[in-house]
Scaffold this active site. Sequence first.
Site, PDB file in Angstrom:
ATOM      1  N   GLU A 119       0.734  -1.266  -0.329  1.00  0.00           N
ATOM      2  CA  GLU A 119      -0.384  -0.141   0.133  1.00  0.00           C
ATOM      3  C   GLU A 119       0.430   0.914  -0.174  1.00  0.00           C
ATOM      4  O   GLU A 119       0.342   2.284   0.853  1.00  0.00           O
ATOM      5  CB  GLU A 119      -1.125   0.037   0.941  1.00  0.00           C
ATOM      6  CG  GLU A 119      -2.093  -1.343   1.232  1.00  0.00           C
ATOM      7  CD  GLU A 119      -3.478  -1.449   3.078  1.00  0.00           C
ATOM      8  OE1 GLU A 119      -2.977  -0.075   3.602  1.00  0.00           O
ATOM      9  OE2 GLU A 119      -3.792  -1.424   2.455  1.00  0.00           O
ATOM     10  N   GLU A 154      -6.008  -7.772  -0.613  1.00  0.00           N
ATOM     11  CA  GLU A 154      -6.728  -7.746   0.542  1.00  0.00           C
ATOM     12  C   GLU A 154      -8.108  -7.360   0.110  1.00  0.00           C
ATOM     13  O   GLU A 154      -8.117  -6.487  -1.077  1.00  0.00           O
ATOM     14  CB  GLU A 154      -5.884  -6.197   1.656  1.00  0.00           C
ATOM     15  CG  GLU A 154      -4.807  -6.486   2.062  1.00  0.00           C
ATOM     16  CD  GLU A 154      -4.524  -5.426   3.034  1.00  0.00           C
ATOM     17  OE1 GLU A 154      -5.627  -4.798   3.717  1.00  0.00           O
ATOM     18  OE2 GLU A 154      -3.413  -5.646   3.198  1.00  0.00           O
TER      19      GLU A 154
END
Length: 382
Positions: free
Chosen positions: A178, A291
């Site tokens: 991320e 995710e």
Amino acid sequence: MFSRLFAITSVLAASAAWAKILYAGVNESGGEFSVWSNTKTVGTGLPGRFGTDYAFINKSTVDIFVDNEKANFFRVTFLMERMCPVATGLGSTFNDTYFGFYEDAINYITKTKGAYALIDPHNYMRYNDPSQQPTTGSIIGDTTDPKAATTAQFGEFWAELARRFVDNEKVVFGINNEPHDMLTSLVFANNQAAITGIRSVGAKQLILAPGNGYTGGHSFTQLTGAGNWAPSSDYMFKLHDPANNYAIDIHEYLDIDFSGGHAECAQPAPSNLAALTTWLKKHSLKAMITEFSGGDNQNCYNYIDELLTYMEQNKEYIGWTAWAAGPIWGNNSPCCGPDTGSLEPGALNALGQPSAYSTVWATAMRPHIPTTLKWSGISTTK
């Protein structure tokens, strides 16, 4: 005759859809634990105590997901400041004790159980202060920050890590978790340095490259962050992989603000991922959603089913890992409201009730595990 023919056609169509998903499984979160500090003290929780402050997997959990669930993929998190101590800096000097614990987890997944493991430096493309992830630490490659690790050092880190796993064909290299709030051109440069480093040591396995903006699928083609940084789609198709074996790493939560912090789901994946899917098609690229999750309620079950069905119907998506299992979550919830609980088998939620493995996983995710997952050969996009 018509009904029988229709039934046969439907079965064949379903089989074709399932065959597009190569990998399905769960995140194993824990290797990045016990560094968060309100004091922002650099090095808090570092290196930490294995089995107390951090841990990678419960081997019995891996057994359950492989043997009972027939899942073939685990994303295993770690912290770069533990793997490469801040005292020596990001690069090729590793904490061999920490690496040894991590390698044992990866080898159990890949060599003992025959599944695939995604190597996940869980650092938001930052290094040197994980005390309040995702916001602390210097952005890797930021030349305006004298404390920042360089893009070249990031490449050296990845070359060393790949060298240590070069002979394990069942690993997948996830460049970083991320990236966010940084120049998208810098995310691209760091991704390219990692790919170049990995291939420089002869590693041929699959690489997953993230975008900016927490690598959200819904925003991949949009300006991102407070700085209105360029869309990830402007850059990531330019990545050069000599082995031609990389895919885009995507995260896609389904709640109101895409954070995964709410129990209710409100974001429809098919429409939110449409622009990304078009971009993938245009550039002949693949993606994996590493995710996602949802709360313990019928609303989220429906949204998760919609997401996974969408992936099955679009050949650009090669797999998924749900967030999150892990050995030291206890009754805490890694996602989707305080009472959802983790995906760790046998765990309870904060109310002392069965957690997400018995609810969200069993109801919304288990039905989407194909019987045709990849179980042999080097990790690839096909």
